[in-house]
Design an enzyme around this catalytic site. Structure first.
Site: not given
Length: 260
Positions: A16-17, A169, A203
């Protein structure tokens, strides 16, 4: 921007990131320490594989196969022993740390009345305590070297906007931002940049599986769009940019920070 000769630690670098930032840093010439709890890919063959499978060794291999330098190190940022080992291993292997990217994070979702207390504690340990301890153990070598450096964390719009069922969160990300803005002033005399990066809706497996209420209208970008701003932030010092919230959306349009 080139980062030749720099050494960067990226947490949550298995996919991912984090993976996108790792690959971007490697392409820019930095030696990258890829850190994550995911030493082995546990998503292969499961329903989560389509959301971005991978592990730290795979991320490191992608960097080295392109001629770069990378070292995979398993690290659970909720464990102080793992953080100390990550920093010690980096210094033993590369001799310096110039960049720290605090990307590892976890969710904590449910209305407050139904909140799992153990999950909340874990979320705060990963999203808040972990980045603080990473800075605690990375900063001494950065300061002693006297050449400046760059530290940044990955935040979320939830820190400033209501998301149904995500109070825990949101609280963790708001605390993370405040911590980094304060730290920026503490280490400014050492020419170390400390910034906050908001990538927008990406995403990733967490966003895909979450399907958060009130977010379906927000388009998701692909993680590789974060490589360029991730590299740019890594190249900053307190003389160029510090104590700022940098939004990827505005970054892409103006190549500059969003004032907080």
């Amino acid at each position: 921007m080139r980062l030749d000769g720099k050494v960067a630690i990226v947490t949550g670098g298995s996919r991912g990131i984090g993976r996108a930032i790792c690959l971007g840093l490697g392409e820019a010439g930095a030696s990258v320490v890829v850190a994550s709890r995911t030493e082995e890919d546990r998503s292969a063959g499961t329903e989560y594989e389509k959301y971005g499978s991978g592990d730290i060794r795979d991320t490191a291999a992608q960097i080295t196969s392109s001629g770069g330098s990378a070292l995979p190190v398993r690290c659970d940022v909720a464990r102080v022993e793992d953080i100390q080992n990550l920093v010690d291993t980096t210094l033993d292997h590369f001799g310096r740390i110039d960049v720290l990217v605090c990307n590892a994070g976890m969710d904590c979702e449910s209305p407050v009345v139904d909140l799992d207390v153990e999950l909340l504690d874990q979320c705060l340990a990963v999203n808040v305590r972990g980045p603080l301890l990473l800075c605690k153990y990375v900063l001494p070598s950065m300061i002693a070297r006297g050449e400046g450096g760059s530290i940044y964390c990955v935040t979320s719009g939830s820190a400033r906007n209501y998301r149904e069922g995500r109070v825990g969160y949101s609280m963790s990300k708001a605390a993370l931002e405040r911590m980094f803005f304060s730290l920026a002033e503490e280490v400014r005399p050492h020419n170390i940049a400390v910034n906050v990066f908001e990538p927008g809706r990406v995403d990733t497996w967490m966003n895909r599986r979450g399907d958060w209420p009130g977010t379906s209208h927000i388009p998701m970008i692909q993680p590789d769009a974060l490589a360029a701003p991730g590299v740019w932030l890594a190249g900053q010092t307190a003389e160029t940019l510090t104590g700022e919230l940098v939004s990827r959306a505005e970054f892409g349009a103006t190549w500059g920070p969003q004032s907080r």
